[in-house]
Write a protein that holds these residues in place. Sequence first.
Motif, mmCIF file in Angstrom:
data_model
loop_
_atom_site.group_PDB
_atom_site.id
_atom_site.type_symbol
_atom_site.label_atom_id
_atom_site.label_comp_id
_atom_site.label_asym_id
_atom_site.label_seq_id
_atom_site.Cartn_x
_atom_site.Cartn_y
_atom_site.Cartn_z
ATOM 1 N N ASN A 130 0.629 -1.285 -0.085
ATOM 2 C CA ASN A 130 -0.055 -0.007 -0.019
ATOM 3 C C ASN A 130 0.990 1.391 -0.127
ATOM 4 O O ASN A 130 0.654 2.310 -0.822
ATOM 5 C CB ASN A 130 -1.017 -0.060 1.123
ATOM 6 N N ALA A 167 -13.802 5.349 -4.212
ATOM 7 C CA ALA A 167 -12.960 4.491 -3.479
ATOM 8 C C ALA A 167 -12.529 5.289 -2.044
ATOM 9 O O ALA A 167 -12.491 6.530 -1.848
ATOM 10 C CB ALA A 167 -11.427 4.437 -4.298
ATOM 11 N N GLU A 172 -6.989 1.318 -3.278
ATOM 12 C CA GLU A 172 -8.404 0.580 -3.767
ATOM 13 C C GLU A 172 -8.445 1.236 -5.102
ATOM 14 O O GLU A 172 -8.786 0.640 -6.327
ATOM 15 C CB GLU A 172 -9.337 0.994 -2.919
ATOM 16 N N HIS A 176 -8.617 -1.370 -8.177
ATOM 17 C CA HIS A 176 -10.026 -1.540 -8.724
ATOM 18 C C HIS A 176 -10.118 -0.778 -10.115
ATOM 19 O O HIS A 176 -11.435 -0.885 -10.543
ATOM 20 C CB HIS A 176 -10.871 -1.209 -7.718
ATOM 21 N N THR A 178 -11.091 2.192 -10.285
ATOM 22 C CA THR A 178 -12.331 2.839 -9.722
ATOM 23 C C THR A 178 -12.897 3.872 -10.598
ATOM 24 O O THR A 178 -12.281 4.613 -11.573
ATOM 25 C CB THR A 178 -12.190 3.363 -8.350
#
Length: 213
Positions: A130, A167, A172, A176, A178
């Motif tokens: 992350n 998100a 994320e 993803h 997003t």
Amino acid sequence: MFNLALQYNCDLDLHLDNWDSAEAFTLPYVAQKTIEYNYQGRVAVSHIASLTHVSDSQAQDAIQLIKNADISVTVLPTRIKLTRVAELLEAEVNIVCGTDNLRDPFIRYGDADLLKALLLLAQLTGYMANRDLERLWQTISNNAAKMLRLPYGINVGNPADLVIFDAYSIPEAILHQTVRLAVFKSGKLVAGTMQGKSLTVETASLGLHTLIL
């Protein structure tokens, strides 16, 4: 080019050393000229693929030189050969992620979506944690603004340019890919899934180029 830049008070953006060979390696020369002309912070280079083909010692010397010259480097992950991104990041060079030619003889695919380019950059560099993804995120936000010498952040008087992602976190949003809920330019909604819906946003003090919600 430096003489012209000085004459007209312009920044320099150079597509440089875009060749998979050590023969085309002009990066140190450009860095030296940047320092010589006192143009630190006003020069950007793209590609510099040849940096991967010179020896490690030559590469480290060149990286230190561009760090001293405060040159920004735009990396193009859609290109076949990527430059030494990890080493440049570790040296705290201002790295920006961009997109290259699209659907032409050089690059057959792509749609200029920076979020897709960022995911590809993460895959090519092996950045998975992350904290690493959050670091890469800076290449399309803070670092890009610094390269263009634009104001960045939520401050009164800054341009209200921002993107709202669906998100809860940066990782994320990247992993993803997003949805972009809204894209604002100068406080005006110009794109996104919120278009056409009732929306009230106070934009006077917003200055984000990218906002995660």
